[in-house]
Design an enzyme around this catalytic site. Sequence first.
Site, short mmCIF file in Angstrom:
data_model
loop_
_atom_site.label_atom_id
_atom_site.label_comp_id
_atom_site.label_asym_id
_atom_site.label_seq_id
_atom_site.Cartn_x
_atom_site.Cartn_y
_atom_site.Cartn_z
CG ASN A 188 38.81 38.05 38.73
OD1 ASN A 188 38.58 38.67 37.71
ND2 ASN A 188 39.57 36.96 38.74
CD GLU A 189 38.45 34.52 35.70
OE1 GLU A 189 38.48 34.79 34.50
OE2 GLU A 189 39.30 33.80 36.27
CD GLN A 201 47.21 37.99 37.87
OE1 GLN A 201 46.06 38.41 37.99
NE2 GLN A 201 47.63 37.36 36.81
CG HIS A 247 41.88 39.54 40.49
ND1 HIS A 247 41.49 40.35 39.44
CD2 HIS A 247 42.38 38.43 39.91
CE1 HIS A 247 41.74 39.77 38.30
NE2 HIS A 247 42.29 38.59 38.55
#
Length: 415
Positions: A153-154, A18, A110
């Site tokens: 992540n998540e 990102q 991520h």
Amino acid sequence: MTAFKPGFLWGASTSPHQTEGNNVNSDWWGREGLYPGMELSGDANDSYHRYREDMTLLVEAGLNSYRFGIEWARIEPRPGVFSSALLKHYRAMIDTALELGIKPVITLHHFSSPRWFADEGGWSTPNAAERFARYVKAASSILGDVGHVVTINEPNMLAMMLNLEAAALRGELDEWQSPTIENQADSGYKQPPLPVPTPADGQHVIDAHHAAREVLHENTDALIGWSVANQAFTAAPGGEERLREVRWNFEDLYLEAARDDDFIGVQSYTTQQVDANGLVPHPPHPDNTMIGTAYRPDALAMAVHHAANVTKVPVLVTENGIATPDDERRIAYTHEALLALSGAVEDGVDVRGYLHWSLLDNYEWGHWEPKFGLVEVDRDTFERRPKKSLHWLGNIARSNGDELKRPANAGNTHR
């Protein structure tokens, strides 16, 4: 006195894809632009080159911790081929953080993976955990003195993305459905509620986490955990039984998998109601965020209570924030969320830190419009423009939360 213990981590989070830019060997880079409505990440925030500037902004504001990721697709661009130069690059980032007095929290995955991994079948293949553990073994060579490592992540959102990809292959998606933009009945995006991940998809990711945890404990002194997207689920009338099912599939499966971890990363933004039919879309409301979710800063305390109750391990808030162009509203939301978090600590929840999402306005997995950042970034010049919220959160950090007793500089009229 503040509820937060000495040594509490106050900081902000980012992810590689990102912010870094030009992550050309990743599956996400290959996916971008293939679906209507999906924007390109491109140069992103150019944080690959400007990470010292980003960290300096953070520490000068008064924050003491930074969660950032290392990119698997850069480190292992081909199966079994590892880049010494890229490992040194990420080690330089860690060294910069330590030099500036920042405690790094490193995320190893991520959402983005090497394109070759995706081409092999990704997380659904029998050797996915082995592939991930091989990368983690290489990455562990630069992580020996890092305090906290987040493996994945998540994972619940990652499992849900496997459902979305399968739907896309079946031709069932008319336009791109971002995994981090939920139910948007009144936003500019038109998409149905995100699907609940299946336990079968989740088990592949759980196996990879456990394999990575073993490698990291053997090769580093870091505390190991992963970060779960916590929805702060509530039951609509008649939805109590369905709530238990949805909560297990979406959240508790992954929380229970963390019971032997050193901490659980909690990521909270809003609440989600469940009725007898499943997830209830957020209804249109003037308080809703840019991504159509309800304004619920109290969700953070709900999430940390639930995560601590299920996992029985310490909590690290690895993400919490709001998508809004109004920075006064961001301050108001964060002030309420931190007050609620302070209450959870006073209730006995062992919370070790708070990392805001995000340090920078960045690429939100297919969209540039949502603004989560404490810092605005000019997408042409990459100039960083710190917002008032960065300095406000820094003041909270300098006082270790004591400044929360003062009213925020924004009132309810900003909602």
